[in-house]
Design a protein around this motif. Structure first.
Motif, PDB file in Angstrom:
ATOM      1  N   LEU A  71      33.324  32.083  41.680  1.00  0.00           N
ATOM      2  CA  LEU A  71      32.577  33.292  42.235  1.00  0.00           C
ATOM      3  C   LEU A  71      33.073  34.045  43.548  1.00  0.00           C
ATOM      4  N   ASP A  72      33.613  32.924  44.210  1.00  0.00           N
ATOM      5  CA  ASP A  72      34.296  33.610  45.510  1.00  0.00           C
ATOM      6  C   ASP A  72      35.788  34.455  45.220  1.00  0.00           C
ATOM      7  N   CYS A  73      36.316  33.896  44.065  1.00  0.00           N
ATOM      8  CA  CYS A  73      37.721  34.541  43.630  1.00  0.00           C
ATOM      9  C   CYS A  73      37.332  35.727  42.941  1.00  0.00           C
ATOM     10  N   LEU A  74      36.326  35.908  42.275  1.00  0.00           N
ATOM     11  CA  LEU A  74      35.833  36.950  41.526  1.00  0.00           C
ATOM     12  C   LEU A  74      35.532  38.066  42.567  1.00  0.00           C
ATOM     13  N   ASN A  75      34.604  37.487  43.340  1.00  0.00           N
ATOM     14  CA  ASN A  75      34.153  38.602  44.467  1.00  0.00           C
ATOM     15  C   ASN A  75      35.357  38.880  45.290  1.00  0.00           C
ATOM     16  N   THR A  76      36.358  38.307  45.369  1.00  0.00           N
ATOM     17  CA  THR A  76      37.202  38.498  47.013  1.00  0.00           C
ATOM     18  C   THR A  76      38.387  39.265  45.836  1.00  0.00           C
ATOM     19  N   TYR A  77      39.017  38.661  44.952  1.00  0.00           N
ATOM     20  CA  TYR A  77      40.136  39.154  44.097  1.00  0.00           C
ATOM     21  C   TYR A  77      39.985  40.146  43.014  1.00  0.00           C
ATOM     22  N   GLY A  78      38.800  40.012  42.462  1.00  0.00           N
ATOM     23  CA  GLY A  78      38.732  40.974  41.342  1.00  0.00           C
ATOM     24  C   GLY A  78      38.730  39.962  40.007  1.00  0.00           C
ATOM     25  N   PRO A  79      39.460  40.780  38.989  1.00  0.00           N
ATOM     26  CA  PRO A  79      39.394  40.150  37.586  1.00  0.00           C
ATOM     27  C   PRO A  79      40.578  38.888  37.472  1.00  0.00           C
ATOM     28  N   ILE A  80      41.403  39.046  38.366  1.00  0.00           N
ATOM     29  CA  ILE A  80      42.810  38.007  38.490  1.00  0.00           C
ATOM     30  C   ILE A  80      43.287  37.580  39.558  1.00  0.00           C
ATOM     31  N   VAL A  81      43.700  36.353  39.747  1.00  0.00           N
ATOM     32  CA  VAL A  81      44.093  35.870  40.946  1.00  0.00           C
ATOM     33  C   VAL A  81      45.008  34.776  40.896  1.00  0.00           C
ATOM     34  N   TYR A  82      46.204  34.854  41.485  1.00  0.00           N
ATOM     35  CA  TYR A  82      46.938  33.881  41.172  1.00  0.00           C
ATOM     36  C   TYR A  82      46.972  32.585  42.292  1.00  0.00           C
ATOM     37  N   ILE A  83      46.932  31.202  41.854  1.00  0.00           N
ATOM     38  CA  ILE A  83      46.400  30.079  42.637  1.00  0.00           C
ATOM     39  C   ILE A  83      48.044  29.534  42.896  1.00  0.00           C
ATOM     40  N   PRO A  84      48.481  29.330  44.018  1.00  0.00           N
ATOM     41  CA  PRO A  84      49.880  28.718  44.254  1.00  0.00           C
ATOM     42  C   PRO A  84      49.946  27.250  43.663  1.00  0.00           C
ATOM     43  N   TRP A  85      51.159  26.951  44.162  1.00  0.00           N
ATOM     44  CA  TRP A  85      51.358  25.416  43.822  1.00  0.00           C
ATOM     45  C   TRP A  85      50.421  24.742  44.782  1.00  0.00           C
ATOM     46  N   PRO A  86      49.848  23.473  44.221  1.00  0.00           N
ATOM     47  CA  PRO A  86      50.285  22.654  43.149  1.00  0.00           C
ATOM     48  C   PRO A  86      49.619  23.205  41.894  1.00  0.00           C
ATOM     49  N   MET A  87      48.596  24.213  41.742  1.00  0.00           N
ATOM     50  CA  MET A  87      48.188  24.432  40.336  1.00  0.00           C
ATOM     51  C   MET A  87      49.026  25.474  39.645  1.00  0.00           C
ATOM     52  N   ALA A  88      49.557  26.496  40.504  1.00  0.00           N
ATOM     53  CA  ALA A  88      50.537  27.360  40.087  1.00  0.00           C
ATOM     54  C   ALA A  88      49.720  28.030  38.869  1.00  0.00           C
ATOM     55  N   GLN A  89      48.941  28.545  38.928  1.00  0.00           N
ATOM     56  CA  GLN A  89      48.134  29.261  37.777  1.00  0.00           C
ATOM     57  C   GLN A  89      47.662  30.587  37.916  1.00  0.00           C
ATOM     58  N   TYR A  90      47.516  31.481  36.980  1.00  0.00           N
ATOM     59  CA  TYR A  90      46.750  32.726  37.045  1.00  0.00           C
ATOM     60  C   TYR A  90      45.217  32.529  36.369  1.00  0.00           C
ATOM     61  N   PHE A  91      44.242  32.689  37.216  1.00  0.00           N
ATOM     62  CA  PHE A  91      42.871  32.584  36.819  1.00  0.00           C
ATOM     63  C   PHE A  91      42.429  33.911  36.450  1.00  0.00           C
ATOM     64  N   VAL A  92      41.691  34.109  35.097  1.00  0.00           N
ATOM     65  CA  VAL A  92      41.430  35.338  34.706  1.00  0.00           C
ATOM     66  C   VAL A  92      39.799  35.282  34.614  1.00  0.00           C
ATOM     67  N   MET A  93      38.871  36.120  35.243  1.00  0.00           N
ATOM     68  CA  MET A  93      37.525  35.730  35.346  1.00  0.00           C
ATOM     69  C   MET A  93      36.522  36.729  34.848  1.00  0.00           C
TER      70      MET A  93
END
Length: 550
Positions: A71-93
């Motif tokens: 929910l913090d990612c969604l409220n802060t960054y919107g529909p997509i955010v890139y999570i750097p290494w070690p996850m290294a993934q784009y979260f779509v929400m």
């Protein structure tokens, strides 16, 4: 002006640093938004921290409180955010963006590398076997065909037979007790019922008989091995611990031993010709593997993934379902009426896959609502090429400007469905409230009801979505409906409030029609984000007083 020059001379180093820092920030922001490939997704965390620190912060927050993180990612960054290494993934929400992930062709976003990679790294299958061409051309199609509704009648009948026997055993315990009641741990009892019933349904009665036997040199049986392997699943699935280090990390080391025990039992069963199973999904895929030259030992590891999928989510969903239904008196009353009107228990043959699917409309609604609130599915794809991904909201009229972000080849894109389940306006003013009647859409005009119901089922992603949607969803839903039909009319179950010294392991839950604070559930394990149905926190369960229903 003179004052400024004097200040500049006195604080020259500090001022220079501030100007340089501002310039770096400005140039970095411009580069991130308008790189040569196109606008980039926002990156998680404070801009001034190194990427790996931002990635570590994200990983810790996701593992400690998944809901708060998403929910913090969604409220802060919107529909997509890139999570750097070690996850290294784009979260779509958001719902719109998640639907586009599912709709993107496999040639652009592919699930196959994830499916094959996990078969090797998590379930222990030889790399060449897990990535063999026969998997995509023969095994996967046979698996999908075997889980189609038209082929589930016999497995569900085996499930019903075993579940009915377990219900009868509990009934006899109640009858023989001095005061006509017993107390059980709800999730543990349901888990035991579903383990044996599900195992019999898909693998046959012989595997159930062997499920608690120990093989020579193995400390775990098939059943205990499954549970210890499941405990290690998040660590194995993260792929962050090299195989060479598995033996030094106790949960992983024991999980691998449990995995080996289960696969050995299954391999021995395969070598003997699958006794007790004449046809069905498991027999079909086993035949594919053997025809393609896969060794019996490797077949055991391949079937392990089917057994894990069968047991890792449905029992947990059942525990959450009954925890909410039993604390909603109006739902229990309506379910009793629905089951009675359908005549599902009038004769032994009345309870079938067809009858529960056609006649348990309220039961189906309760199940869907539980899956909405008590699951988190991370649908992962690998980008097969550079491409621009549209993250606009289809429900909001834009100004015509582009809202696409650049996704590079080989990037991991995660459809984090949980965020949409908790925020989408489709779920009303309080999406966190469990409403067992939500999917009935009572009071709506018929044409609106059909339209809204279709949209709700589309946006409810407890089983994931797209090509990675759980192939066992029809079977799992039928399991839960059967349990409702067998248990609710047979037993009067009253949830017992936890003792004061254990209240810290529980949380109040919102149930429609029930005053807040009167209903509760165990807190969930926070170490399994995105892995499906939530599990109760270790050592927690729901104590239930059981009497026969008059």
């Amino acid at each position: 002006m003179d004052d400024f020059l004097k200040f500049s001379q006195e604080h020259h180093p500090l001022l220079s640093f501030a100007i340089a820092l501002s310039s770096i920030w400005f140039l970095r922001a411009v580069w991130r938004l308008w790189s040569p490939k196109g606008p980039n997704a926002p990156v998680y965390g404070p801009w001034y921290l190194p990427s790996f620190i931002r990635g570590m912060i994200a990983m810790v927050k996701l593992g400690s409180d998944e809901d708060a993180f998403l929910l913090d990612c969604l409220n802060t960054y919107g529909p997509i955010v890139y999570i750097p290494w070690p996850m290294a993934q784009y979260f779509v929400m958001t719902s719109s963006a998640i639907n586009r992930v599912y709709a993107t062709p496999q040639k652009t976003l592919s699930f196959l590398p994830i499916r094959m990679g996990m078969q090797a790294s998590v379930f222990g299958t030889n790399h060449d076997v897990a990535h063999g061409s026969f998997m995509t051309t023969q095994a996967f199609p046979a698996h999908a065909k075997g889980m189609a509704t038209l082929r589930l009648d016999e497995p569900i009948q085996r499930f019903i037979q075993v579940a009915r026997g377990q219900v009868e055993k509990l009934k006899q315990r109640v009858v023989s007790s001095p005061n006509g009641e017993v107390t059980i741990d709800l999730a543990q009892w349901i888990g035991e019922v579903m383990f044996d019933a599900g195992l019999c349904a898909m693998f046959g009665p012989e595997v159930v008989k062997r499920s608690e036997d120990l093989l020579p040199s193995h400390k775990y049986s098939l059943k205990s091995g499954h549970y210890i392997f499941d405990d290690s699943f998040p660590l194995l699935a993260s792929d962050m611990i090299p195989k060479s280090l598995h033996r030094f990390v106790e949960p992983v080391r024991e999980g691998v031993r449990g995995r080996e025990a289960v696969s050995k039992v299954l391999a021995k069963w395969v070598a003997e010709g699958l006794p007790g199973l004449e046809k069905g999904l498991i027999k079909d895929v086993t035949q594919v593997y053997l025809d393609c030259g896969v060794s019996v030992e490797e077949v055991g590891t391949l079937l392990l993934s089917d057994l894990w999928a069968l047991q890792a989510n449905a029992p947990q969903a059942a525990g959450a379902l009954f925890t909410r239904v039993l604390q909603s008196p109006h739902i229990v009353k309506r379910l009793l009426e629905e089951i009675d009107n359908a005549g599902l228990l009038n004769t032994e043959k009345a309870l079938t896959l067809k009858s529960v699917n056609e006649k348990l409309e309220l039961g189906a609604s309760c199940i869907q609502e539980t899956l909405r609130l008590e699951t988190s599915a991370f649908s992962i794809r690998i980008a097969q090429t550079d491409f621009m991904f549209d993250v606009s909201d289809e429900n909001v009229k834009g100004d015509g400007s582009s809202s696409a972000v650049f996704i590079p080849k080989d990037a991991r894109v995660v459809a984090a469905t949980r965020a949409a389940h908790l925020t989408d306006g489709l779920w009303g003013k309080d999406p966190e409230e469990w409403d067992g009647e939500r999917f009935l859409l009572e009071g709506e005009r018929e044409e609106d009801r059909v339209r809204l119901k279709a949209k709700m089922y589309k946006e409810m992603r407890g089983f994931g979505g797209g090509v990675s949607m759980c192939e066992g969803r029809y079977f799992a839903s039928a399991e839960l409906k059967v349990l409702l039909a067998l248990i609710i009319p047979t037993f009067d179950m009253q949830v017992i409030k936890p003792e004061e010294d254990k209240l810290g392991n529980y949380k109040p839950i919102k149930l429609k029609g029930v005053p807040f604070g009167e209903a509760f559930a165990p807190k969930k394990q926070d170490s399994r984000p995105g892995l499906g149905a939530f599990q109760f926190a270790r050592g927690s369960d729901v104590a239930v007083k059981v009497r026969l229903r008059e």
